[in-house]
Design an enzyme around this catalytic site. Structure first.
Site, short mmCIF file in Angstrom:
data_model
loop_
_atom_site.label_atom_id
_atom_site.label_comp_id
_atom_site.label_asym_id
_atom_site.label_seq_id
_atom_site.Cartn_x
_atom_site.Cartn_y
_atom_site.Cartn_z
N GLU A 96 0.81 -1.24 0.00
CA GLU A 96 0.00 0.00 0.00
C GLU A 96 0.84 1.28 0.00
OE1 GLU A 96 -3.12 -0.14 2.99
OE2 GLU A 96 -4.18 -1.69 1.87
N GLU A 125 -5.63 -8.38 -0.28
CA GLU A 125 -6.35 -8.01 0.95
C GLU A 125 -7.79 -7.75 0.55
OE1 GLU A 125 -4.89 -5.05 3.70
OE2 GLU A 125 -2.81 -5.54 3.21
O1 AHR Z 1 -5.50 -5.62 7.06
C1 AHR Z 1 -5.39 -4.45 7.80
C2 AHR Z 1 -4.60 -3.37 7.09
O2 AHR Z 1 -5.36 -2.91 6.01
C3 AHR Z 1 -3.29 -3.75 6.46
O3 AHR Z 1 -2.22 -3.68 7.34
C4 AHR Z 1 -3.12 -2.72 5.39
O4 AHR Z 1 -2.33 -3.19 4.32
C5 AHR Z 1 -4.54 -2.37 5.00
O5 AHR Z 1 -4.73 -1.01 4.95
#
Ligand code: AHR
Length: 503
Positions: free
Chosen positions: A172, A291
């Site tokens: 990210e 994610e």
């Molecule tokens: O999964 C929680 C967080 O969400 C992670 O650390 C990040 O990559 C995302 O913003």
């Protein structure tokens, strides 16, 4: 209401990629400590891993686990987590304002992954670190012997290299919250240089460039385009991250979250292909949706102040309790991922234990399945063979966020060898059941029977599973499912997810 769609073996999207059923273990909150690892817990094995959590991980059907972050990785020094545990440094974790004891590092995690039977996807720190540290981590992990870091791994007890194939080139970095946040040009250069260096050490790697943190980022798509201009030849994947919640109580839109996921994937694929076209490349970049989940992120953002008050070890952070509606949405997000199997060949639900997770555990206490565990476990078990595209005909409804959307969404898989078809379907209507008919015309030379059929719904959509009542919400055998006159027929209750295997 009624809906229907045809199943046709010719409507093949792609083989089911087992990596679609990935998960994520971040050094965040209680995912690692008192999640997967808790020496002293009654179920802890000789390495300190909770056997109860391991058993649930296997039952969930997880194939791949991303590690060690997340936002955490952007400030992480991998070498803090190797060697004698008593000599490992305690460090500040700026991402979650907590203390990292480093009791678990790469050697322990690979051991856990072997016990869980999962592949590791390793995320490198490109926030505060660069090419050399990425090469060092790779050398420790994958170099067989004779070099300084390979011999260090062997001295630390792991004679064989870990053979990890998938590496994420950071996390990210498009987000201003990320330690070491970068512009697309800065990140694109660094990712390309790191990828090329890694490949000259190990030609076989599968490398993931960082894509957008969500489709609502102001740089969405422009970020992917610029990053891929730099990295196209050097990487295999671009990542995507998405979290969904009922914003301002808008359940109708929340139930249609998969519409956003579809749009997200389609946009990233279009962007990647347009870069490929400009570069006159025949190569196709895949999407690693590494994610995704339901996460009541606005509650977390409202409570951010509490995070920074003190430096705690493994604090309780975002331990969302999931309800029935959340499970239906998770089932639908898996439908979206499967239907994009031609381009999404890896995906990780975030996260595995305690932190926005299908598995919950209490320190010294029990571990249990949240509602969202069930659609994941059943989809992972039943999705076999090839993905079949289906086009449901049926009612639509209006949403504030996505306009008009279909009430019924579905996908199917066809395992030719086993002679089985699995259908995964949701009813997003909040008040009406849908009668579904699925003509099996193109399979007409065969006679099918229903092997199993599961539905997850409840009269109380806010019901959830807790330590005291861990099986309050479970899928039940679908009532009245039949195959008659060459059609699979069943009723989909309002706000429900179902999976049917016919053979
Ligand atoms: O999964 C929680 C967080 O969400 C992670 O650390 C990040 O990559 C995302 O913003």
């Amino acid at each position: 209401l009624s809906a229907s769609f045809r199943l046709d073996p010719a409507f093949t999207v792609a083989p089911v990629s087992r990596r679609t059923f990935g998960s994520f273990v971040e050094h965040m909150g209680r995912c690692v400590y008192t999640g997967i690892y808790e020496p002293g817990h009654p179920t802890a094995d000789g390495d300190g891993f909770r056997e109860d959590v391991l058993a649930l991980t296997r039952e969930l059907g997880v194939s791949l686990v991303r590690y060690p972050g997340g936002n955490f990785v952007s400030g992480y020094r991998w070498e803090d987590g190797i060697g004698p545990v008593s000599e490992r440094p305690v460090r500040r974790d700026l991402a979650w304002h907590s203390l990292e004891t480093n009791e678990v590092g790469i050697d322990e995690f690979v051991k856990w992954a072997d016990k869980a039977g999962v592949e590791v996807m390793y995320a490198l720190n490109l926030g505060t670190r660069g090419v050399q540290e990425a090469l060092d981590a790779h050398e420790y992990i994958n170099q067989p012997d004779r070099t300084h870091l390979a011999e260090l791994r062997r001295a630390n007890g792991s004679e064989k290299p870990y053979g990890i194939r998938m590496f994420c080139l950071g996390n990210e970095l498009d987000g201003p919250w990320q330690t070491g946040h970068k512009t697309a040009a800065e990140y694109g250069r660094l990712a390309a240089e790191t990828a090329r260096a890694l490949r000259s050490a190990d030609a076989d790697l599968e490398l993931v460039a960082v894509g957008s943190s969500s489709s609502s980022m102001p740089t969405f798509a422009a970020w992917e385009a610029e990053v891929l201009e730099h990295t196209y030849d050097a990487v295999d994947y671009i990542s995507a991250h998405a979290y969904y919640e009922p914003l301002n109580g808008d359940v109708a839109s929340f139930l249609a979250s998969a519409v956003d996921m579809d749009h997200f994937v389609d946009s990233v694929v279009a962007t990647a292909d347009s870069v490929g076209a400009r570069l006159k490349s025949k190569k196709r970049i895949m999407v690693s949706f590494d994610e995704w989940n339901v996460w009541r992120q606005s509650d977390f953002e409202a409570s951010l102040g509490n995070l920074s008050s003190e430096w705690r070890i493994a604090p309780r952070v975002i331990e969302d309790r999931y309800d029935v509606t959340d499970a239906v949405v998770v089932g639908n997000l898996l439908i979206s991922l499967l239907r994009h199997s031609d381009r999404v060949t890896a995906a990780c639900q975030a996260q595995l234990v305690n932190v926005i997770a299908p598995i919950r555990s209490e320190p010294g206490g029990p571990a249990w399945r949240q509602t969202i565990f069930h659609p994941f476990a059943i989809t992972s078990r039943l999705a076999r063979g090839k993905v079949l595209r289906v086009e449901p005909h049926g009612p639509v409804y209006e949403t504030a966020r996505f306009g008009e959307v279909p009430v019924v969404d579905a996908v199917a898989t066809h395992d030719e060898e086993a002679g089985e078809i699995s259908v995964f379907v949701v009813n997003r209507s909040q008040d009406e059941a849908v009668t579904l008919s699925v003509p099996l015309g193109s399979f007409e030379s065969r006679t099918f029977t229903v092997a199993e059929a599961w539905t997850l719904t409840d009269d109380d959509l806010s019901a959830s599973n807790t330590a005291d009542d861990p099986d309050r919400v479970v899928p039940v055998t679908t009532e009245g499912v039949v195959i008659e006159d060459g059609e699979l027929r069943l009723t989909l209750p309002a706000v429900s997810w179902s999976a049917i295997r016919i053979t």
